[in-house]
Design an enzyme around this catalytic site. Structure first.
Site, PDB file in Angstrom:
ATOM      1  N   ALA A 147       0.818  -1.217   0.000  1.00  7.61           N
ATOM      2  CA  ALA A 147       0.000   0.000   0.000  1.00  7.61           C
ATOM      3  C   ALA A 147       0.858   1.276   0.000  1.00  7.61           C
ATOM      4  O   ALA A 147       1.927   1.285   0.605  1.00  7.61           O
ATOM      5  CB  ALA A 147      -0.902  -0.007   1.238  1.00  7.61           C
ATOM      6  N   PRO A 148       0.404   2.334  -0.704  1.00  3.83           N
ATOM      7  CA  PRO A 148      -0.844   2.441  -1.479  1.00  3.83           C
ATOM      8  C   PRO A 148      -0.795   1.829  -2.879  1.00  3.83           C
ATOM      9  O   PRO A 148      -1.800   1.827  -3.582  1.00  3.83           O
ATOM     10  CB  PRO A 148      -1.062   3.948  -1.562  1.00  3.83           C
ATOM     11  CG  PRO A 148       0.316   4.528  -1.496  1.00  3.83           C
ATOM     12  CD  PRO A 148       1.113   3.610  -0.613  1.00  3.83           C
ATOM     13  N   GLY A 149       0.375   1.314  -3.317  1.00  4.37           N
ATOM     14  CA  GLY A 149       0.347   0.550  -4.567  1.00  4.37           C
ATOM     15  C   GLY A 149       1.307   0.974  -5.665  1.00  4.37           C
ATOM     16  O   GLY A 149       1.198   0.511  -6.799  1.00  4.37           O
ATOM     17  N   GLY A 150       2.278   1.836  -5.330  1.00  2.00           N
ATOM     18  CA  GLY A 150       3.230   2.309  -6.357  1.00  2.00           C
ATOM     19  C   GLY A 150       4.021   1.174  -7.005  1.00  2.00           C
ATOM     20  O   GLY A 150       4.136   1.100  -8.233  1.00  2.00           O
ATOM     21  N   ASP A 168      -0.899  -6.234   2.145  1.00  2.00           N
ATOM     22  CA  ASP A 168      -0.764  -5.098   3.065  1.00  2.00           C
ATOM     23  C   ASP A 168      -2.090  -4.920   3.790  1.00  2.00           C
ATOM     24  O   ASP A 168      -3.150  -5.045   3.168  1.00  2.00           O
ATOM     25  CB  ASP A 168      -0.422  -3.813   2.289  1.00  2.00           C
ATOM     26  CG  ASP A 168       0.233  -2.757   3.179  1.00  2.00           C
ATOM     27  OD1 ASP A 168      -0.330  -2.447   4.241  1.00  2.00           O
ATOM     28  OD2 ASP A 168       1.294  -2.250   2.801  1.00  2.00           O
ATOM     29  N   ASP A 209      -0.310 -10.265   7.000  1.00  2.00           N
ATOM     30  CA  ASP A 209       1.018  -9.900   7.503  1.00  2.00           C
ATOM     31  C   ASP A 209       2.063 -10.392   6.496  1.00  2.00           C
ATOM     32  O   ASP A 209       2.165 -11.596   6.241  1.00  2.00           O
ATOM     33  CB  ASP A 209       1.231 -10.561   8.870  1.00  2.00           C
ATOM     34  CG  ASP A 209       2.581 -10.197   9.487  1.00  2.00           C
ATOM     35  OD1 ASP A 209       3.444  -9.644   8.771  1.00  2.00           O
ATOM     36  OD2 ASP A 209       2.768 -10.472  10.678  1.00  2.00           O
ATOM     37  N   ASP A 267       8.706  -3.830   0.222  1.00  2.00           N
ATOM     38  CA  ASP A 267       9.047  -2.471   0.663  1.00  2.00           C
ATOM     39  C   ASP A 267       8.503  -2.243   2.078  1.00  2.00           C
ATOM     40  O   ASP A 267       8.154  -1.126   2.439  1.00  2.00           O
ATOM     41  CB  ASP A 267       8.424  -1.471  -0.339  1.00  2.00           C
ATOM     42  CG  ASP A 267       8.957  -0.054  -0.183  1.00  2.00           C
ATOM     43  OD1 ASP A 267      10.069   0.121   0.353  1.00  2.00           O
ATOM     44  OD2 ASP A 267       8.260   0.889  -0.601  1.00  2.00           O
ATOM     45  N   LYS A 295      15.794  -0.972   4.997  1.00  2.00           N
ATOM     46  CA  LYS A 295      15.769   0.401   5.525  1.00  2.00           C
ATOM     47  C   LYS A 295      16.982   0.586   6.437  1.00  2.00           C
ATOM     48  O   LYS A 295      17.208  -0.216   7.356  1.00  2.00           O
ATOM     49  CB  LYS A 295      14.492   0.654   6.317  1.00  2.00           C
ATOM     50  CG  LYS A 295      13.217   0.195   5.619  1.00  2.00           C
ATOM     51  CD  LYS A 295      12.752   1.141   4.548  1.00  2.00           C
ATOM     52  CE  LYS A 295      11.579   0.545   3.775  1.00  2.00           C
ATOM     53  NZ  LYS A 295      11.177   1.299   2.610  1.00  2.00           N
TER      54      LYS A 295
HETATM   55  C1  LIG Z   1       6.834   2.436   2.387  1.00  2.00           C
HETATM   56  S1  LIG Z   1       5.226   1.743   2.416  1.00  2.00           S
HETATM   57  C2  LIG Z   1       5.160   0.873   0.891  1.00  2.00           C
HETATM   58  C3  LIG Z   1       4.943   1.751  -0.285  1.00  2.00           C
HETATM   59  C4  LIG Z   1       4.689   0.947  -1.550  1.00  2.00           C
HETATM   60  N1  LIG Z   1       5.876   0.207  -1.957  1.00  2.00           N
HETATM   61  C5  LIG Z   1       4.263   1.826  -2.708  1.00  2.00           C
HETATM   62  O1  LIG Z   1       4.974   1.867  -3.711  1.00  2.00           O
HETATM   63  O2  LIG Z   1       3.206   2.445  -2.635  1.00  2.00           O
HETATM   64  C6  LIG Z   1       5.397   0.465   3.572  1.00  2.00           C
HETATM   65  C7  LIG Z   1       4.150  -0.408   3.710  1.00  2.00           C
HETATM   66  O3  LIG Z   1       4.524  -1.575   4.422  1.00  2.00           O
HETATM   67  C8  LIG Z   1       3.387  -1.999   5.115  1.00  2.00           C
HETATM   68  N2  LIG Z   1       3.793  -2.970   6.134  1.00  2.00           N
HETATM   69  C9  LIG Z   1       4.626  -2.786   7.195  1.00  2.00           C
HETATM   70  N3  LIG Z   1       4.738  -3.935   7.902  1.00  2.00           N
HETATM   71  C10 LIG Z   1       3.980  -4.836   7.252  1.00  2.00           C
HETATM   72  C11 LIG Z   1       3.678  -6.206   7.468  1.00  2.00           C
HETATM   73  N4  LIG Z   1       4.190  -6.870   8.510  1.00  2.00           N
HETATM   74  N5  LIG Z   1       2.873  -6.849   6.595  1.00  2.00           N
HETATM   75  C12 LIG Z   1       2.338  -6.201   5.533  1.00  2.00           C
HETATM   76  N6  LIG Z   1       2.590  -4.901   5.271  1.00  2.00           N
HETATM   77  C13 LIG Z   1       3.389  -4.238   6.129  1.00  2.00           C
HETATM   78  C14 LIG Z   1       2.749  -0.726   5.642  1.00  2.00           C
HETATM   79  O4  LIG Z   1       1.375  -0.923   5.919  1.00  2.00           O
HETATM   80  C15 LIG Z   1       3.003   0.243   4.473  1.00  2.00           C
HETATM   81  O5  LIG Z   1       1.852   0.320   3.662  1.00  2.00           O
END
Ligand SMILES: C[S@@+](CC[C@H](N)C(=O)[O-])C[C@H]1O[C@@H](n2cnc3c(N)ncnc32)[C@H](O)[C@@H]1O
Length: 212
Positions: A83-86, A102, A122, A138, A167
């Site tokens: 999320a949000p989906g890029g 997500d 998860d 990501d 990260k």
């Molecule tokens: C930096 S954002 C991702 C942005 C995404 N790559 C994009 O292009 O839009 C990080 C995402 O990781 C998700 N996240 C963090 N821990 C997570 C987990 N254990 N399982 C699933 N999603 C997770 C968060 O909800 C967040 O939406």
């Protein structure tokens, strides 16, 4: 236009009116882009600016041949932390079908897209029912935890190719990077490729491409 890619290139850094640095770079061991910065356009309608990160990773970490061979229409991928989906959008535009994992909401045009299945799960527990061509990740998490889970994906044969982000912590960034890459290499099993870069579009992380 007359630049010959087979020749060394001269780099000049002017510090002031009286001081400069001169350097030369060898073909095959330098960035093809001026200043090392890929001028990629944001994929149109992308739900987030993160799309540019995956686009840069694909252009920087894969060769032109790998881009055509490994990213083909009809392939299947998972996007962990989608999320949000890029990132999902970049894969969808390449013709892939994506399981976007997500708990957070996706945005249009990824939301409800026929090539996308949104799974509220998860990302550290979810695994595919059958092996996938790609996994991208990501998730914002401790890099060691991410490296360990990514290695498990390769060890178990859940994906053939992956791009994932580590990260960086505030301190000891190089040490942490080395630790995570060593851990991944030791636990992933046999790999055809493992490449990692700090990308222009996000300097707070290391982006990794791995291929089984
Ligand atoms: C930096 S954002 C991702 C942005 C995404 N790559 C994009 O292009 O839009 C990080 C995402 O990781 C998700 N996240 C963090 N821990 C997570 C987990 N254990 N399982 C699933 N999603 C997770 C968060 O909800 C967040 O939406």
């Amino acid at each position: 236009a007359s630049d010959d890619a087979r020749k060394p290139r001269l780099h000049v850094l002017l510090h002031s009116g009286t001081a400069l640095d001169l350097a030369s770079s060898r073909p095959g061991d330098r960035s093809p882009w001026p200043g090392g910065i890929p001028r990629l356009r944001q994929p149109p309608h992308a739900p987030s600016r993160s799309a540019a990160k995956l686009d840069e990773a694909i252009h920087t970490l894969l060769t032109a041949e790998e881009r055509t061979q490994l990213l083909r229409e009809g392939m299947r991928a998972a996007d962990l932390g989608a999320a949000p989906g890029g990132w999902t959008w970049v894969l969808v535009r390449a013709g892939l079908r994506v399981s976007a994992v997500d708990n957070g909401p996706l945005k249009e045009p990824v939301l409800g897209h026929p090539q996308v299945e949104h799974l509220r799960a998860d990302g550290f527990r979810w695994q595919p029912a059958r092996p996938l061509d790609w996994m991208v990740c990501d998730m914002v998490e401790q890099p060691r935890r991410v490296a360990g889970r990514m290695a498990q994906w390769f060890r178990e044969g859940w994906c053939r190719n992956a791009v994932f982000n580590l990260k960086l912590p505030m301190k000891k960034r190089w040490e942490e990077t080395r630790y995570c890459l060593d851990l991944f290499r030791a636990e992933a099993g046999e790999l055809k490729a493992l490449r990692a870069r700090q990308l222009y579009h996000d300097r707070e992380e290391i982006t990794v491409f791995a291929r089984r």
